[in-house]
Design a protein around this motif. Structure first.
Motif, short mmCIF file in Angstrom:
data_model
loop_
_atom_site.label_atom_id
_atom_site.label_comp_id
_atom_site.label_asym_id
_atom_site.label_seq_id
_atom_site.Cartn_x
_atom_site.Cartn_y
_atom_site.Cartn_z
N GLY A 54 5.69 6.00 9.69
CA GLY A 54 6.71 5.93 8.65
C GLY A 54 6.12 5.40 7.37
N PRO A 55 6.99 5.08 6.40
CA PRO A 55 6.49 4.48 5.15
C PRO A 55 5.75 3.18 5.44
N ALA A 56 4.65 2.94 4.74
CA ALA A 56 3.82 1.76 4.98
C ALA A 56 4.60 0.48 4.68
N LYS A 57 4.57 -0.47 5.61
CA LYS A 57 5.21 -1.78 5.44
C LYS A 57 4.20 -2.85 5.86
N PRO A 58 3.99 -3.88 5.05
CA PRO A 58 3.10 -4.97 5.48
C PRO A 58 3.76 -5.81 6.56
N VAL A 59 2.94 -6.28 7.51
CA VAL A 59 3.43 -7.08 8.63
C VAL A 59 2.94 -8.51 8.48
N PHE A 60 3.88 -9.44 8.48
CA PHE A 60 3.56 -10.87 8.46
C PHE A 60 3.79 -11.40 9.88
N PRO A 61 2.72 -11.63 10.65
CA PRO A 61 2.89 -12.05 12.05
C PRO A 61 2.92 -13.56 12.17
N MET A 62 3.77 -14.05 13.09
CA MET A 62 3.83 -15.49 13.37
C MET A 62 3.78 -15.72 14.87
N CYS A 231 -2.50 7.38 7.64
CA CYS A 231 -1.80 6.22 8.19
C CYS A 231 -2.40 4.93 7.66
N LYS A 232 -1.55 3.97 7.35
CA LYS A 232 -2.02 2.69 6.83
C LYS A 232 -1.40 1.55 7.64
N ALA A 233 -2.17 0.47 7.78
CA ALA A 233 -1.69 -0.73 8.46
C ALA A 233 -2.16 -1.94 7.67
N THR A 234 -1.23 -2.84 7.36
CA THR A 234 -1.58 -4.02 6.56
C THR A 234 -1.00 -5.27 7.20
N LEU A 235 -1.87 -6.26 7.44
CA LEU A 235 -1.45 -7.59 7.87
C LEU A 235 -1.38 -8.50 6.65
N LEU A 236 -0.42 -9.41 6.65
CA LEU A 236 -0.34 -10.46 5.63
C LEU A 236 -0.67 -11.78 6.30
N LEU A 237 -1.73 -12.43 5.85
CA LEU A 237 -2.19 -13.65 6.52
C LEU A 237 -2.27 -14.82 5.56
N ASP A 238 -1.86 -16.00 6.04
CA ASP A 238 -2.12 -17.23 5.29
C ASP A 238 -3.63 -17.37 5.10
#
Length: 253
Positions: A54-62, A231-238
């Motif tokens: 789907g449309p690319a969405k950044p993922v903020f994992p906890m 396809c794109k995959a983005t993590l958001l990390l501290d």
């Protein structure tokens, strides 16, 4: 700022999910700006996989308490908006396998960590492997092959004796699984533009399946492995989490 919250089915993650939704609301995936994955590394990877087509969405994992979560930020209810805005995006390569099965069915699957071709029975499998359209395929025998991204290089790949790759590098690992005899490239580092054409020899008698973290396709005849171009995959990390992850994997290039 619209957020979709996803969570592991474990009680601690479900309890946290309720608290986050109560405080920040819950958006549909299609309308969200961010996806927050609550659980551990498995939950983060499942969220990334679910977003690939789907449309690319950044993922903020906890990570919840008790989860290893080396890819995850600490669980904290407050200041979520500021944390996501100030988080560092880590763009991850996405592997693609275009697969033809014994019955002629064709399917395409994607992976964040690795794509593994592995035997379905105790007897060895045999493959004809062509690299980047070469005219002389190599015939190999063994338990299987793994094409691995930098993020996945410290997991299953490392248990196979494969090389560790630095995050952010344009590199992949090609690792053989109990190959007989061992070929020179059975633990190789290759560029991420590589295209591998793999044909299973006598697939009816030596069946092979393709596996990712979230999917298994059995009974394959051939597969084309590469990095996905769309396809794109983005993590958001501290920053502290990224520094720790980088120290483990190696310097980002």
């Amino acid at each position: 700022m619209k957020i979709t919250f996803l969570a592991s089915p474990r009680p601690a993650a479900q309890e946290a999910l309720e608290q986050f939704v109560c405080r920040y609301g819950q958006s549909s995936v299609s309308g969200a700006d961010y996806v927050v994955a609550i659980g551990g590394d498995g939950t983060a990877l499942k969220a990334l996989h679910a977003l690939l087509e789907g449309p690319a969405k950044p993922v903020f994992p906890m990570r919840t308490q008790g989860s290893i979560g080396s890819l995850c930020n600490p669980l904290q209810l407050s200041d979520l908006m500021d944390r996501m805005i100030n988080a560092i995006p880590v763009d991850l390569p996405v592997l693609q396998a275009d697969v033809e099965r014994l019955g002629g069915q064709r399917t395409t699957i994607f992976a964040i960590n690795e794509i593994v071709l592995t035997r379905q029975r105790l007897q060895q499998a045999r493959f004809k492997l062509t690299v980047d359209g070469g005219s002389a395929p190599a015939t190999i025998a063994g338990d299987g092959l793994a094409l691995v991204t930098p993020l996945g290089s410290t997991g299953y790949n490392q248990s196979l004796g494969g090389p560790r790759l630095p995050l952010g590098s344009h590199l992949l690992a090609l690792t053989g699984i109990a190959l007989t005899p061992r070929f020179p490239w059975h633990r190789s580092v290759v560029h991420d533009h590589i295209i591998l054409e793999i044909e299973v020899v006598e697939p009816e008698h030596h069946p092979v399946q393709v596996e990712t973290v979230v999917e298994i396709v059995p009974g394959i005849r051939r597969a084309r492995l590469s990095c996905s171009g769309h396809c794109k995959a983005t993590l958001l990390l501290d920053r502290e989490v990224l520094n720790s992850l980088t120290a483990f994997h190696g310097q980002i290039c």
